[in-house]
Design an enzyme around this catalytic site. Structure first.
Site, PDB file in Angstrom:
ATOM      1  N   VAL A   8      52.504  45.232-160.438  1.00  0.00           N
ATOM      2  CA  VAL A   8      51.955  45.887-161.631  1.00  0.00           C
ATOM      3  C   VAL A   8      53.083  46.580-162.398  1.00  0.00           C
ATOM      4  O   VAL A   8      53.209  46.451-163.624  1.00  0.00           O
ATOM      5  CB  VAL A   8      50.847  46.906-161.242  1.00  0.00           C
ATOM      6  N   ASP A 120      40.479  46.108-142.372  1.00  0.00           N
ATOM      7  CA  ASP A 120      39.191  45.771-141.759  1.00  0.00           C
ATOM      8  C   ASP A 120      38.612  44.447-142.277  1.00  0.00           C
ATOM      9  O   ASP A 120      37.700  43.888-141.683  1.00  0.00           O
ATOM     10  CB  ASP A 120      38.170  46.891-142.022  1.00  0.00           C
TER      11      ASP A 120
HETATM   12  O1  F6P Z   1      39.665  51.403-142.660  1.00  0.00           O
HETATM   13  C1  F6P Z   1      40.882  51.229-142.060  1.00  0.00           C
HETATM   14  C2  F6P Z   1      40.941  51.914-140.719  1.00  0.00           C
HETATM   15  O2  F6P Z   1      42.196  51.674-140.130  1.00  0.00           O
HETATM   16  C3  F6P Z   1      39.832  51.521-139.742  1.00  0.00           C
HETATM   17  O3  F6P Z   1      40.078  50.298-139.111  1.00  0.00           O
HETATM   18  C4  F6P Z   1      39.829  52.685-138.810  1.00  0.00           C
HETATM   19  O4  F6P Z   1      38.553  52.868-138.245  1.00  0.00           O
HETATM   20  C5  F6P Z   1      40.157  53.841-139.731  1.00  0.00           C
HETATM   21  O5  F6P Z   1      40.785  53.300-140.876  1.00  0.00           O
HETATM   22  C6  F6P Z   1      41.061  54.859-139.101  1.00  0.00           C
HETATM   23  O6  F6P Z   1      41.114  55.947-139.948  1.00  0.00           O
HETATM   24  P1  F6P Z   1      41.954  57.266-139.648  1.00  0.00           P
HETATM   25  O7  F6P Z   1      43.391  56.916-139.915  1.00  0.00           O
HETATM   26  O8  F6P Z   1      41.422  58.258-140.601  1.00  0.00           O
HETATM   27  O9  F6P Z   1      41.745  57.586-138.204  1.00  0.00           O
END
Ligand code: F6P
Length: 344
Positions: A8, A120
Site C-alpha cells: 500500500v 486462524d
Molecule cells: O486470533 C489469533 C490468535 O492467535 C488465536 O489463534 C489465539 O486464540 C489468540 O489469537 C491468542 O490471543 P492472545 O495473544 O491475546 O493470547
C-alpha cells in the site's frame, strides 16, 4: 501483514497517493496516532526498519490492539473523526477488525477496504488469510522435531495448535505432518468421545505387532479439552499398554511470529495492492479475498483476488465458526474420509 503495508505504501507513493499509517490499530485511530508512511516515516515508525526491511518480520510495524473502546459507538465516532481529511482507509486484520471496518463505513461513511489477516483462517469468503501459511510452516517444522523424539523414545504426543474457534490449523497440519488424528471443534464431539477415539488411535499404534510404537495427535485449541488434560486422561487409560507414555505440547505464540513464508509475502503484497486499487476506484465497505471458492465476488485486475462486501464476509465468517458454512462441511467430509487411515 508488513507485506500488505509495504504494498500500500510503495504503490501509493508510486501513484502519487499520500499514504499514512495508523499506529496501534483501532486504539491508535481513536487517539489519532497517524503518521506519514513514506520511506523516511517508515523508519520513524520503527527506527531500525524501513517498510522494505519489515518484509522479513512477522506481525506489523504499525502495531496492533484489541480495542474495547472501538466496540462502542463513541469509540468509532472518535476513530472516524481522526480520519477527517483522508480519502479512505485500508484495514488489515481478522473478524473483529473487519467488523469494526464495516461499522465505520455504515455509521460514518468512511471509505474502507479490508484485507484478511489471521492465522486462524476463520475469515469468510477468502480461501487464505495473511499469516496462515507461515503458522502452518512453523507447525510442520515443530512437529518434525517432536516426531524425532516420538520415533526414538516410542512416545505418543498431543500437539495443541492455535486457531481460536477454528480447527483449520490442526486439520491442515495433521495431513502434512503425518499425524495419526486431528481433533477439531467443528467435529462437535463430547470429551468422552474425544478421549475414546484418541485412545483407540494410540492403542492401534502401540499394540499391533508390527505397530510403529509412536503417535502424533493434532489438537485444536478450540476444543474445550486442553492438551495437558487430554494427556492426563490418556495416560490413566493406557497404563495397561506396555511402554506407552503420552506427552502434551502447546505450541502457543510460536505460531504467530517469525519470518513470513514466500506465500504469505506474496498474498500480503497482492491483497494490499488490490485494496489500494479498490479505494482509488471509489470502492468501499468491501474486502479483498484470495482465491475464493464462493460465487458473487467482484473480479479485480489480479485474477487470484476478488472483492466481497464486508457484510457478506462477516456473515460467512460467522458460518465458518458455527459450522453452518458449506466450506466447513466440505472440510469435515474430507477429514472424515481420511480419519480411519491416518493412523495406519
Ligand atoms: O486470533 C489469533 C490468535 O492467535 C488465536 O489463534 C489465539 O486464540 C489468540 O489469537 C491468542 O490471543 P492472545 O495473544 O491475546 O493470547
Amino acid at each position: 501483514m508488513n507485506a500488505a503495508i509495504r504494498a500500500v505504501a510503495k504503490v501509493g507513493a508510486g501513484r502519487g497517493v499520500e499514504v499514512h499509517g495508523v499506529e496501534g490499530g483501532y486504539e491508535g485511530l481513536i487517539e489519532g496516532r497517524i503518521a506519514p508512511l513514506t520511506r523516511e516515516a517508515g523508519g520513524r515508525l520503527l527506527p531500525e526498519r524501513s517498510v522494505d526491511l519489515s518484509l522479513g518480520h512477522g506481525g506489523t510495524i504499525l502495531g496492533s490492539s484489541r480495542s474495547e473502546a472501538f466496540r462502542t459507538l463513541e469509540g468509532r465516532a472518535a476513530g472516524a473523526a481522526a480520519l477527517d481529511g483522508f480519502d479512505g482507509l485500508v484495514v488489515i486484520g481478522g473478524d473483529g477488525t473487519l467488523t469494526g471496518a464495516h461499522a465505520l463505513a455504515v455509521e460514518h461513511g468512511v471509505r474502507v477496504v479490508g484485507v484478511p489477516a489471521s492465522i486462524d483462517n476463520d475469515v469468510g469468503c477468502t480461501s487464505l488469510s495473511i499469516g496462515v501459511d507461515t503458522a502452518l510452516n512453523t507447525i510442520v517444522e515443530a512437529c518434525s522435531r517432536i516426531a524425532d523424539t516420538a520415533r526414538s523414545h516410542h512416545r505418543a504426543f498431543v500437539v495443541e495448535v492455535m486457531g481460536r474457534r477454528s480447527g483449520y490449523l490442526a486439520m491442515s497440519s495433521a495431513v502434512t505432518v503425518g499425524a495419526d488424528a486431528a481433533v477439531l471443534p467443528e467435529q462437535k464431539r463430547s470429551i468422552e468421545e474425544i478421549v475414546a477415539s484418541v485412545e483407540r488411535v494410540i492403542r492401534q499404534s502401540f499394540e499391533v505387532d508390527d505397530g510403529k510404537r509412536q503417535s502424533l495427535i493434532m489438537l485444536s485449541e478450540g476444543v474445550e479439552l486442553p492438551a495437558t488434560e487430554l494427556v492426563r486422561m490418556l495416560n490413566e487409560r493406557l497404563h495397561d499398554v506396555a511402554g506407552v507414555e503420552a506427552r502434551a505440547i502447546v505450541l502457543g505464540h510460536l505460531q504467530r511470529g517469525g519470518s513470513p513464508t514466500y506465500m504469505d509475502r506474496m498474498i500480503g503484497g497482492r491483497l494490499g495492492l488490490m485494496a489500494l486499487a479498490a479505494l482509488a476506484a471509489g470502492v468501499s465497505d468491501e474486502m479483498v479475498a484470495w482465491r475464493p471458492s464462493l460465487d458473487g465476488g467482484v473480479p479485480t485486475e489480479d485474477p487470484r483476488v476478488l472483492r466481497y462486501s464486508l457484510e457478506r464476509v462477516i456473515s460467512e465468517s460467522a458460518a465458518l465458526v458455527d459450522g453452518s458454512s458449506e466450506v466447513v462441511r466440505r472440510r469435515l467430509q474430507m477429514m472424515e474420509s481420511v480419519e480411519g487411515v491416518l493412523a495406519l
